[in-house]
Design an enzyme around this catalytic site. Sequence first.
Site, PDB file in Angstrom:
ATOM      1  N   HIS A 374       0.797  -1.229   0.000  1.00 45.10           N
ATOM      2  CA  HIS A 374       0.000   0.000   0.000  1.00 45.10           C
ATOM      3  C   HIS A 374       0.823   1.270   0.000  1.00 45.10           C
ATOM      4  O   HIS A 374       0.275   2.338   0.262  1.00 45.10           O
ATOM      5  CB  HIS A 374      -0.903   0.045   1.233  1.00 45.10           C
ATOM      6  N   LYS A 564      -8.879  14.130   3.802  1.00 45.39           N
ATOM      7  CA  LYS A 564      -8.018  12.941   3.838  1.00 45.39           C
ATOM      8  C   LYS A 564      -7.127  13.094   5.058  1.00 45.39           C
ATOM      9  O   LYS A 564      -7.105  14.161   5.681  1.00 45.39           O
ATOM     10  CB  LYS A 564      -7.171  12.847   2.563  1.00 45.39           C
ATOM     11  N   ARG A 565      -6.381  12.048   5.416  1.00 47.88           N
ATOM     12  CA  ARG A 565      -5.477  12.207   6.534  1.00 47.88           C
ATOM     13  C   ARG A 565      -4.473  13.332   6.260  1.00 47.88           C
ATOM     14  O   ARG A 565      -4.115  13.595   5.118  1.00 47.88           O
ATOM     15  CB  ARG A 565      -4.730  10.889   6.803  1.00 47.88           C
ATOM     16  N   LYS A 570       0.694  14.383   1.080  1.00 41.93           N
ATOM     17  CA  LYS A 570      -0.599  14.739   0.470  1.00 41.93           C
ATOM     18  C   LYS A 570      -0.690  16.247   0.181  1.00 41.93           C
ATOM     19  O   LYS A 570      -1.519  16.684  -0.580  1.00 41.93           O
ATOM     20  CB  LYS A 570      -1.748  14.282   1.373  1.00 41.93           C
ATOM     21  N   THR A 674      -8.433   6.690  -2.623  1.00 38.22           N
ATOM     22  CA  THR A 674      -9.785   6.227  -2.943  1.00 38.22           C
ATOM     23  C   THR A 674     -10.764   7.387  -2.803  1.00 38.22           C
ATOM     24  O   THR A 674     -11.823   7.371  -3.427  1.00 38.22           O
ATOM     25  CB  THR A 674     -10.238   5.077  -2.016  1.00 38.22           C
ATOM     26  N   LYS A 678     -14.275   8.542  -5.012  1.00 35.02           N
ATOM     27  CA  LYS A 678     -15.592   8.911  -4.454  1.00 35.02           C
ATOM     28  C   LYS A 678     -16.050  10.246  -5.021  1.00 35.02           C
ATOM     29  O   LYS A 678     -17.217  10.427  -5.371  1.00 35.02           O
ATOM     30  CB  LYS A 678     -15.511   9.010  -2.919  1.00 35.02           C
TER      31      LYS A 678
HETATM   32  C1  PLP Z   1     -12.120   7.453   1.519  1.00 36.95           C
HETATM   33  C2  PLP Z   1     -11.691   7.897   2.858  1.00 36.95           C
HETATM   34  C3  PLP Z   1     -10.342   8.121   3.126  1.00 36.95           C
HETATM   35  C4  PLP Z   1      -9.264   7.983   2.064  1.00 36.95           C
HETATM   36  O1  PLP Z   1      -9.100   9.220   1.412  1.00 36.95           O
HETATM   37  P1  PLP Z   1      -7.830   9.525   0.478  1.00 36.95           P
HETATM   38  O2  PLP Z   1      -8.149  10.849  -0.117  1.00 36.95           O
HETATM   39  O3  PLP Z   1      -7.809   8.434  -0.559  1.00 36.95           O
HETATM   40  O4  PLP Z   1      -6.639   9.532   1.330  1.00 36.95           O
HETATM   41  C5  PLP Z   1      -9.971   8.550   4.385  1.00 36.95           C
HETATM   42  N1  PLP Z   1     -10.891   8.740   5.345  1.00 36.95           N
HETATM   43  C6  PLP Z   1     -12.205   8.544   5.130  1.00 36.95           C
HETATM   44  C7  PLP Z   1     -13.174   8.801   6.232  1.00 36.95           C
HETATM   45  C8  PLP Z   1     -12.656   8.112   3.878  1.00 36.95           C
HETATM   46  O5  PLP Z   1     -13.967   7.898   3.681  1.00 36.95           O
END
Ligand code: PLP
Length: 826
Positions: A374, A564-565, A570, A674, A678
Amino acid sequence: MDARTSTVSPEAAQDHEPSPALDATEFVRVFTNELQYTRGVTLPQASNQDKYIALVRTVLRPLIDRWQATQARQAEQNGKTVAYLSAEYLLGPQTGNALLSTGLEDTAREALSTLDIDLDELIAHEIEPGLGNGGLGRLAACFIDSLATKDISAIGYGIRYNYGIFRQTFVNGHQVEQPDTWMSHGTPWEITHPELAQPIGFAGRVEDTINSAGQPARKWVPGWYVQAVPCNYLVPGYGTDTVNTLRLWSARAADEFNLHIFNSGDFENAVRARTYAENISNVLYPEDSTPQGKELRLQQQYFFVAASIRDLVARTLERGVSYADLPQHITFQLNDTHPVVGIPELMRLLVDDHELEWDDAWSITREIFNYTCHTLLPEALEVWPVDLFGRLLPRHLEIIYRINEEFLNEVRLNTGNELLVRQMSIIQEQPFRAVRMAHLATVGSRRVNGVAALHSQLLKDNVLKDFSAYWPDKFTNVTNGVTPRRFVRLSNPELSDLLNDAIGTGWVRDLSQLSQLEPLADDSGFLEQFALVKAHNKSRIAAVLAARDGIELPSDAIYDVMVKRLHEYKRQSLKLLHVVSLYARVLAGTLNAEDIEPRVVVFGAKAAPGYRMAKETIALINAVAARINNAPELQGRLKIAFPANYNVTLAEKLIPAADLSEQISLAGKEASGTGNMKFALNGALTVGTLDGANVEIHELVGDENFFLFGMTEPDAESLAQAGYVPSKFYEKDADLKLAIDLIASGAFSNGDRSAFESIVSDWLWHDRFMALADFRSYLDIQTKVEEKYRDKAAWNRSAVLNVARTGFFSSDRSIQDYLDRIWMEK
Ligand SMILES: *Cc1c(COP(=O)(O)O)cnc(C)c1O
């Protein structure tokens, strides 16, 4: 027996809208019964908590029927079971998904309204089980959803943490973590079986012994045990009867554990010892992509993996399957390196407990495991110091040494290259002796996959290049996906209705059908309806944030979302520099505020509690927000919203409202992402680098429907090779200089120049992820964003095309790829 599982054709999927198992009258009867006999209250006495639990138990009934039928069917089929091993499952709220899969939403709403109960109020009562950090844990949750929806015999294994990911609060703009008490309202979704607990050993010693055939053997005598209690969660498929299992293990002190302490009369120490054992499943480690190397973490990993492997192997052997045939009946998918200790554990089970020959056990083991990597960041590759490992799992360390010795002898024989032998060793010698879990995973697995096309390529070229040269066929790609049930159908009901009207309902199970929308991108009536849905979703999140955080948002602005985190790679700081530069230019008089297209920048991000730079970035975002949101110059033009505690519940409300999806990591650092998927599926346009799955999104939606900017991975690599000096970018770009100078001046910290000194210094002297190098390109693309947004028809057309062209990113497709390339591949 053929282990292949059936998948439903697109035609058949049209008819798969679930039909409710109960009518409203029956629902009322069961619900009030549950209130009366499991909560012990009458309707007038019932609290929201009582009603919520009665609702859950009512919805669980038809699911349990389906669950039991699924188990009987799968046992009878005796095919291959996919076991997904993951230390994290970021499940999100359960109630809405259960209502969806049972088709009971309308029935429940109608039934409860006759009792004067608002269904949405009960749904909002749920605290989501946050048993994961971010993308990795959310991926696992999407995958078990898709496995069930695709009728695959599968089980998810993990840890039932008492405390999930911390609840984030802000105090004076700084992150403060609160424990996540997700179980405080009870765990009605869970079915626990303490009587099925199994003992898991730790520490102790290894002895020479003689096995039943009179051969010398090794025997592990653990120093202490803990009981692993299975807690089952139902995983319903959508539009199918399949309900699979998610089995999370909870630690309980073994009775024999402290018997001798009890007997010695030392009550206090006996209780302390129990607490020690039960600590194992107490808390999720909140570090995302940066393993901590703590002993308790290794205990957690071994605890859940040992319990899971024993569970599935025992049940498979009970069905009369021979050891040699285990690989035809079980496949273990390792979600990152956290469960990799399963490889020596299966060897120990087969060799020590079941007395198989080493070579036979090894060929079985290597057929059963597959490993998903990952990451690309070297610091995210898990290593365990051998002294710690050997103290906790002495027999496993022996087994790893033997695996390594035989493997390295083979490499030596085949290549004659001693440098290669050292590079590929499962044991690192420098800077300290440690087990490299990614190497162990690669050596012990049949297939290794990355999670997006670019990532899989970079794995082969960089991270695991010696292994891919040695075993070219071992490596493959499976691009991540997200479940359309949760992230479109549930989270965006208005878009779902629009899609149902336009192309039928089959897309929920077969997301490739979204391509049928393509012609509607030129239908002005459809574009208007689509725009209306987006506007409603903006009002919806505005109402949520007003109630939840006291944040007031305009509804007519670009919703520019970065959630995101918080991680340096990032590059939340790049987004922030964009915002600050707009403000700085307005203050400097080089930009007219009226020329800024009204924009709301929404951040959502948790930082690992020990990650200083990330926490300071959070404080800076909040400080900038406080200033900008009150700057008279910017009223109605620019606003920052940073709601605390970004989680799945918030994601489901926020993502459907986004116009612009920020996916701006330095190229070559984000494995897949991911969140990016979305957003695109909900009709946001992406501003992004060529990183992770952005590459595939860009290719699928087309360049004119994607805001591409920044260096490519080879560009970034060359710049690093040439010696990156961020201050040069600062000096030659007046807008960048203006923005950084404004922050350094103390403008966002009441004149205190020291407040954000470490961030400013990092930008100028370090900037590991090259935000400054991509700043100009990012600013320019944001100007293009504004231009395009002013042309509403063009924007909406691109947004619809994003939806129409991203059906590929369904986790159902990912799971099909796992079947074709890994689990069922011959
Ligand atoms: C989808 C999701 C993530 C992943 O987000 P990235 O932008 O791909 O890092 C992190 N936290 C939550 C709550 C999510 O639904």
